[in-house]
Design an enzyme around this catalytic site. Structure first.
Site, PDB file in Angstrom:
ATOM      1  N   ARG A 179      16.969  57.230  13.598  1.00 30.45           N
ATOM      2  CA  ARG A 179      17.008  58.671  13.889  1.00 30.45           C
ATOM      3  C   ARG A 179      16.481  58.989  15.280  1.00 30.45           C
ATOM      4  NH1 ARG A 179      15.396  61.194   7.984  1.00 30.45           N
ATOM      5  NH2 ARG A 179      17.506  61.034   7.150  1.00 30.45           N
ATOM      6  N   GLY A 212      23.313  59.657   2.216  1.00 25.93           N
ATOM      7  CA  GLY A 212      22.254  58.678   2.463  1.00 25.93           C
ATOM      8  C   GLY A 212      22.546  57.320   1.838  1.00 25.93           C
ATOM      9  N   GLY A 226      22.090  65.675   2.962  1.00 31.54           N
ATOM     10  CA  GLY A 226      22.349  66.991   2.366  1.00 31.54           C
ATOM     11  C   GLY A 226      23.179  67.891   3.259  1.00 31.54           C
TER      12      GLY A 226
HETATM   13  P1  ADP Z   1      24.869  59.643  -1.457  1.00 32.71           P
HETATM   14  O1  ADP Z   1      23.398  59.535  -1.122  1.00 32.71           O
HETATM   15  O2  ADP Z   1      25.713  58.716  -0.647  1.00 32.71           O
HETATM   16  O3  ADP Z   1      25.360  61.060  -1.425  1.00 32.71           O
HETATM   17  P2  ADP Z   1      24.320  59.724  -4.277  1.00 32.71           P
HETATM   18  O4  ADP Z   1      22.874  60.000  -3.992  1.00 32.71           O
HETATM   19  O5  ADP Z   1      25.117  60.804  -4.847  1.00 32.71           O
HETATM   20  O6  ADP Z   1      25.046  59.131  -2.969  1.00 32.71           O
HETATM   21  O7  ADP Z   1      24.432  58.512  -5.298  1.00 32.71           O
HETATM   22  C1  ADP Z   1      23.851  57.266  -5.082  1.00 32.71           C
HETATM   23  C2  ADP Z   1      23.279  56.696  -6.349  1.00 32.71           C
HETATM   24  O8  ADP Z   1      24.235  56.670  -7.405  1.00 32.71           O
HETATM   25  C3  ADP Z   1      22.849  55.280  -6.142  1.00 32.71           C
HETATM   26  O9  ADP Z   1      21.450  55.192  -6.317  1.00 32.71           O
HETATM   27  C4  ADP Z   1      23.584  54.498  -7.235  1.00 32.71           C
HETATM   28  O10 ADP Z   1      22.801  53.516  -7.848  1.00 32.71           O
HETATM   29  C5  ADP Z   1      23.928  55.591  -8.217  1.00 32.71           C
HETATM   30  N1  ADP Z   1      25.077  55.202  -9.049  1.00 32.71           N
HETATM   31  C6  ADP Z   1      26.299  54.799  -8.642  1.00 32.71           C
HETATM   32  N2  ADP Z   1      27.075  54.474  -9.685  1.00 32.71           N
HETATM   33  C7  ADP Z   1      26.331  54.670 -10.785  1.00 32.71           C
HETATM   34  C8  ADP Z   1      26.559  54.501 -12.171  1.00 32.71           C
HETATM   35  N3  ADP Z   1      27.738  54.053 -12.646  1.00 32.71           N
HETATM   36  N4  ADP Z   1      25.564  54.824 -13.044  1.00 32.71           N
HETATM   37  C9  ADP Z   1      24.376  55.258 -12.587  1.00 32.71           C
HETATM   38  N5  ADP Z   1      24.092  55.441 -11.280  1.00 32.71           N
HETATM   39  C10 ADP Z   1      25.051  55.148 -10.392  1.00 32.71           C
HETATM   40 MG    MG Z   2      21.632  59.945  -2.278  1.00 31.54          MG
END
Ligand code: ADP
Ligand code: MG
Length: 404
Positions: free
Chosen positions: A36, A357, A380
């Site tokens: 960052r 993230g 976010g």
């Molecule tokens: P980002 O930060 O990219 O927006 P999210 O925070 O929405 O993504 O999601 C990430 C989390 O989702 C990860 O910690 C991952 O382990 C979890 N995840 C992905 N697939 C599954 C699943 N099938 N069941 C439970 N958790 C999941």
């Molecule tokens: Mg996330």
């Protein structure tokens, strides 16, 4: 872009107040990961080279509105100084007479970092008086903190009330230009890949995208709520009960699209499943439905193939949210294969964006971060932007006069 950008500003001999995102991990008084800080260096160098007097402000962690040395920005000043190869002065606070004296003592090309803005509860409250105190340090304002652009705080929005020229820094500008390409006439086929844990986090993104995309591919934990909404058995997979009906409505829209805006909505057709009681016990689940006591933890090989075919034919790709619990190597295959497919699509000329993230962590794990057209670091903020929201930190920047 309809807002002032850093190159529009005259910086020589000006006091340049710049909001950066130095919310970096710190252990034992040392910055352990400086992405960052590095990301803001281009804007910082521009101010130095142009002879501005640079006053940087940032938050770090959640000190709950009072001074707490655990959340001091001192280690960030030290790291920035190493990167720039020049002194970065550190203020003991972000407002007050001592800080004012330090600001007044700055020469052109000097850099001063103010202490954590969240040491004052007025920061997140976007307090008017506190905002004016910060704003008094700057002749012009630059926001280069995309990660907090979705928050109306004193250091992102409040200060813009009294400073006449408020512009986007290079990092913010690049985020806006790239994310805007997805909103405005993206080249088709436009494939959106959505995953991650919670439907509630992503539903706005889906709703915003339905009028723009060719295909929406849904994997990860959120897929199970959509499968359940179709009355498919999902065993012990993640379920967002509260959003079942919203998921159902989305499926109805996908089945009955606007005639000129047809899109595919593709859910997993097979999975890797793990035992509810012991995650070390896992197997392939070749059908779409999942038995009791098992939970879907990754997309299966049929699903990977179907998703890949869409991705490799795309001209525009947006990816947010991992396809499985990729932190566990046993359940990372779907996410890694999708990452590689997005990299391959990029090599074939598609414009690709990855945001979120955990999604950024996933492409780093896959080793393909530099093979993506744009990696949105906003978390976010990028989610809200992709959901079609106007971000307060951006709306607060000065409107640019139309160029003739
Ligand atoms: P980002 O930060 O990219 O927006 P999210 O925070 O929405 O993504 O999601 C990430 C989390 O989702 C990860 O910690 C991952 O382990 C979890 N995840 C992905 N697939 C599954 C699943 N099938 N069941 C439970 N958790 C999941
Ligand atoms: Mg996330």
């Amino acid at each position: 872009m309809d807002r002032l950008v850093i190159n529009d500003l005259e910086l020589n001999d000006k006091r340049v107040l710049m909001r950066v995102d130095f919310n970096v991990p710190i252990t034992d008084g040392k910055v352990t990961e400086d992405t960052r800080i590095q990301a803001a260096v281009k804007s910082i160098k521009k101010v130095i080279v142009d002879g501005g007097k640079l006053i940087l402000m940032s938050h770090l962690g959640r000190p709950k509105g009072e001074p707490n040395q655990t959340f001091s920005l001192k280690p960030a000043a030290k790291r920035l100084s190493e990167i720039l190869g020049k002194e970065v002065k550190m203020a003991g606070d972000c407002v007050g007479s001592e800080v004012e004296s330090m600001v007044n003592a700055l020469n052109p090309g000097d850099v001063l970092l103010l202490e954590n803005t969240r040491f004052h509860k007025e920061e997140t409250a976007n307090d008017g008086e506190f905002s004016s105190q910060l704003a008094a340090f700057g002749d012009v304002f630059i926001n280069d903190a995309f990660g907090t652009a979705h928050r109306a705080h004193a250091s992102t929005v409040g200060v813009t009330k009294t400073i006449k020229e408020c512009a986007a820094g290079y990092l913010l500008q690049a985020e806006l230009e790239n994310l805007n390409k997805l909103q405005e006439a993206p080249e088709k086929p436009f494939v959106a890949i959505l995953g991650g844990a919670k439907v509630s986090d992503k539903i706005k993104v889906i709703q915003n995208l339905v009028t723009k995309v060719s295909s929406i591919l849904v994997g990860g934990g959120m897929a199970y709520t959509f499968l359940k909404a179709q009355k498919i058995e999902i065993g012990n997979s993640l379920l967002d009960d509260e959003h079942l009906s919203l998921a159902h409505n989305t499926l109805v829209v996908a089945d009955n699209p606007h005639p000129h805006k047809k899109f595919d909505f593709i859910l997993p057709s097979d999975h890797t499943v793990a035992s509810k009681s012991n995650m070390a016990e896992f197997k392939m689940n070749d059908s779409v439905s999942i038995a009791d006591d098992w939970m879907g933890v990754d997309i299966g090989s049929k699903t990977i193939a179907a998703f890949k075919e869409k991705i490799l034919n795309a001209k525009t790709v947006l990816w947010n949210g991992p396809m499985g619990i990729f932190e566990n190597d046993n359940f990372a295959k779907g996410t890694m294969e999708i990452a590689n497919a997005v990299a391959e699509a990029t090599a074939k000329g598609a414009f690709t964006v990855v945001g979120g993230g955990d999604s950024v962590a996933a492409i780093e794990k896959a080793g393909i971060r530099d093979k993506i057209s744009h990696v949105s670091t906003g978390g976010g903020a990028s989610l809200e932007f992709m959901g079609g929201a106007d971000l307060p930190g951006i709306m607060a920047l000065t409107k640019a006069k139309k160029k003739a």
